[in-house]
Design a protein around this motif. Sequence first.
Motif, mmCIF file in Angstrom:
data_model
loop_
_atom_site.group_PDB
_atom_site.id
_atom_site.type_symbol
_atom_site.label_atom_id
_atom_site.label_comp_id
_atom_site.label_asym_id
_atom_site.label_seq_id
_atom_site.Cartn_x
_atom_site.Cartn_y
_atom_site.Cartn_z
ATOM 1 N N ALA A 86 0.840 -1.210 0.000
ATOM 2 C CA ALA A 86 0.000 0.000 0.000
ATOM 3 C C ALA A 86 0.868 1.251 0.000
ATOM 4 O O ALA A 86 0.571 2.231 -0.693
ATOM 5 C CB ALA A 86 -0.928 -0.017 1.211
ATOM 6 N N ALA A 87 1.961 1.227 0.776
ATOM 7 C CA ALA A 87 2.856 2.386 0.822
ATOM 8 C C ALA A 87 3.532 2.612 -0.524
ATOM 9 O O ALA A 87 3.608 3.748 -1.014
ATOM 10 C CB ALA A 87 3.911 2.189 1.912
ATOM 11 N N TRP A 88 4.024 1.531 -1.144
ATOM 12 C CA TRP A 88 4.668 1.654 -2.454
ATOM 13 C C TRP A 88 3.697 2.232 -3.484
ATOM 14 O O TRP A 88 4.070 3.107 -4.277
ATOM 15 C CB TRP A 88 5.161 0.292 -2.946
ATOM 16 C CG TRP A 88 6.312 -0.314 -2.215
ATOM 17 C CD1 TRP A 88 6.297 -1.483 -1.501
ATOM 18 C CD2 TRP A 88 7.662 0.172 -2.110
ATOM 19 N NE1 TRP A 88 7.536 -1.741 -0.970
ATOM 20 C CE2 TRP A 88 8.396 -0.746 -1.326
ATOM 21 C CE3 TRP A 88 8.315 1.289 -2.611
ATOM 22 C CZ2 TRP A 88 9.743 -0.579 -1.027
ATOM 23 C CZ3 TRP A 88 9.669 1.473 -2.318
ATOM 24 C CH2 TRP A 88 10.361 0.543 -1.536
ATOM 25 N N LEU A 89 2.461 1.752 -3.473
ATOM 26 C CA LEU A 89 1.501 2.134 -4.513
ATOM 27 C C LEU A 89 0.866 3.501 -4.275
ATOM 28 O O LEU A 89 0.608 4.237 -5.232
ATOM 29 C CB LEU A 89 0.396 1.072 -4.612
ATOM 30 C CG LEU A 89 0.822 -0.313 -5.105
ATOM 31 C CD1 LEU A 89 -0.357 -1.273 -5.037
ATOM 32 C CD2 LEU A 89 1.360 -0.234 -6.532
ATOM 33 N N LEU A 90 0.617 3.853 -3.024
ATOM 34 C CA LEU A 90 -0.188 5.033 -2.715
ATOM 35 C C LEU A 90 0.619 6.255 -2.284
ATOM 36 O O LEU A 90 0.100 7.368 -2.326
ATOM 37 C CB LEU A 90 -1.218 4.694 -1.635
ATOM 38 C CG LEU A 90 -2.185 3.555 -1.965
ATOM 39 C CD1 LEU A 90 -3.104 3.287 -0.779
ATOM 40 C CD2 LEU A 90 -2.997 3.874 -3.209
ATOM 41 N N TYR A 91 1.847 6.049 -1.827
ATOM 42 C CA TYR A 91 2.567 7.192 -1.263
ATOM 43 C C TYR A 91 3.861 7.522 -1.991
ATOM 44 O O TYR A 91 4.109 8.681 -2.314
ATOM 45 C CB TYR A 91 2.865 6.937 0.215
ATOM 46 C CG TYR A 91 3.605 8.080 0.855
ATOM 47 C CD1 TYR A 91 2.979 9.312 1.062
ATOM 48 C CD2 TYR A 91 4.939 7.957 1.243
ATOM 49 C CE1 TYR A 91 3.659 10.375 1.628
ATOM 50 C CE2 TYR A 91 5.620 9.013 1.818
ATOM 51 C CZ TYR A 91 4.974 10.219 2.002
ATOM 52 O OH TYR A 91 5.649 11.272 2.560
ATOM 53 N N PHE A 92 4.688 6.544 -2.232
ATOM 54 C CA PHE A 92 6.011 6.830 -2.795
ATOM 55 C C PHE A 92 5.914 7.034 -4.306
ATOM 56 O O PHE A 92 5.894 6.080 -5.088
ATOM 57 C CB PHE A 92 6.988 5.703 -2.450
ATOM 58 C CG PHE A 92 7.279 5.606 -0.990
ATOM 59 C CD1 PHE A 92 8.035 6.571 -0.353
ATOM 60 C CD2 PHE A 92 6.756 4.567 -0.230
ATOM 61 C CE1 PHE A 92 8.293 6.498 1.018
ATOM 62 C CE2 PHE A 92 7.007 4.487 1.127
ATOM 63 C CZ PHE A 92 7.776 5.455 1.750
ATOM 64 N N ASP A 93 5.822 8.304 -4.705
ATOM 65 C CA ASP A 93 5.726 8.654 -6.114
ATOM 66 C C ASP A 93 6.565 9.900 -6.379
ATOM 67 O O ASP A 93 7.234 10.437 -5.481
ATOM 68 C CB ASP A 93 4.263 8.885 -6.533
ATOM 69 C CG ASP A 93 3.562 9.909 -5.645
ATOM 70 O OD1 ASP A 93 4.254 10.712 -4.980
ATOM 71 O OD2 ASP A 93 2.323 9.916 -5.625
ATOM 72 N N GLN A 94 6.518 10.384 -7.618
ATOM 73 C CA GLN A 94 7.330 11.539 -7.996
ATOM 74 C C GLN A 94 6.908 12.803 -7.260
ATOM 75 O O GLN A 94 7.751 13.647 -6.925
ATOM 76 C CB GLN A 94 7.254 11.752 -9.513
ATOM 77 C CG GLN A 94 7.865 10.626 -10.316
ATOM 78 C CD GLN A 94 7.874 10.915 -11.809
ATOM 79 O OE1 GLN A 94 7.631 12.041 -12.232
ATOM 80 N NE2 GLN A 94 8.156 9.905 -12.617
ATOM 81 N N ASP A 95 5.629 12.947 -6.999
ATOM 82 C CA ASP A 95 5.158 14.138 -6.287
ATOM 83 C C ASP A 95 5.717 14.190 -4.866
ATOM 84 O O ASP A 95 6.050 15.268 -4.364
ATOM 85 C CB ASP A 95 3.624 14.153 -6.243
ATOM 86 C CG ASP A 95 3.010 14.427 -7.608
ATOM 87 O OD1 ASP A 95 3.710 15.017 -8.460
ATOM 88 O OD2 ASP A 95 1.848 14.046 -7.828
ATOM 89 N N ALA A 96 5.802 13.037 -4.209
ATOM 90 C CA ALA A 96 6.349 12.996 -2.851
ATOM 91 C C ALA A 96 7.815 13.413 -2.847
ATOM 92 O O ALA A 96 8.258 14.167 -1.975
ATOM 93 C CB ALA A 96 6.188 11.600 -2.261
ATOM 94 N N VAL A 97 8.578 12.928 -3.826
ATOM 95 C CA VAL A 97 9.990 13.305 -3.914
ATOM 96 C C VAL A 97 10.128 14.802 -4.183
ATOM 97 O O VAL A 97 10.974 15.480 -3.590
ATOM 98 C CB VAL A 97 10.692 12.503 -5.030
ATOM 99 C CG1 VAL A 97 12.166 12.910 -5.130
ATOM 100 C CG2 VAL A 97 10.582 11.013 -4.765
ATOM 101 N N ARG A 98 9.272 15.323 -5.052
ATOM 102 C CA ARG A 98 9.323 16.759 -5.363
ATOM 103 C C ARG A 98 9.023 17.600 -4.122
ATOM 104 O O ARG A 98 9.695 18.602 -3.866
ATOM 105 C CB ARG A 98 8.321 17.086 -6.482
ATOM 106 C CG ARG A 98 8.418 18.511 -7.004
ATOM 107 C CD ARG A 98 7.432 18.744 -8.141
ATOM 108 N NE ARG A 98 7.614 20.054 -8.720
ATOM 109 C CZ ARG A 98 7.070 21.178 -8.234
ATOM 110 N NH1 ARG A 98 6.307 21.125 -7.146
ATOM 111 N NH2 ARG A 98 7.287 22.351 -8.815
#
Length: 262
Positions: free
Chosen positions: A218-230
């Motif tokens: 769930a964390a991989w799919l819902l949270y860790f994305d490009q927007d979070a890194v930005r």
Amino acid sequence: MTTIFELIKDPYERKARIVPGLLVALPILVPLLCVYGAKHPVLTGVAGLLGGCGAIYALASVARGRGKKIEEILVAKWGGMPTTVVLRHRDKFLDSVSKQRYHTAITTKLGIAMPTAEEESANPDKADDIYVGATRRLRELTRSNKQLLLKENIAYGFHRNMLAMKSVGILSCILGILYGLLIAKVLQVAPPHFDPLHFADPGLAAGLSLIVSLALLAAWLLYFDQDAVRRMGFAYAERLFECLPSLPSSVPRKRAPKPTAD
């Protein structure tokens, strides 16, 4: 072993590089240790030996390498590193008052003349080169900052490396879920069979495997994305430039002229 201890001791290495690698391996390690650890102490010993002989260092190196690779893609998409982007006159992330205050502080504190809006518009590459140089110098002067700035830097590195390990992490979680279903006897391979009634009492090993794998998936799919890194990157940029007022001025003061004899 000295290298391993240094990795674990360093907060950036531990949280931004080692943790993403361990989280990738966790869905596989949990069922293996839960099912076979107690019955086969040798397995636990081998796992500890691998960790001591370089598995931790290898995981950290893989996370760092993949993180740097995906950072290049993200920087190209953003149009530059966040620390460079926020200093541009044409960028609207910072309000004009804060931007001007930071430009003035860089000139005063670091002795680096910042380009005007007209100069930036006429030669964007030269302006970016100045912004990069000013940022690099500021990082050098703030390496001793162990408070909020370091935490923001760790947060950015962690999210970047987690995004870089996302595909591997998802695969690991899927394998962990499948293994959990097998040891819970919800799934059966030969003959193929699915029995959801075993969810009522999957057992400790299967239950832990499924909970850990599903939570991480769930964390991989819902949270860790490009927007979070930005978000983390621009938050770090803000904290970095907020350190400017606390720096001593590097611009030499003009000496008063000596009085001349009459």
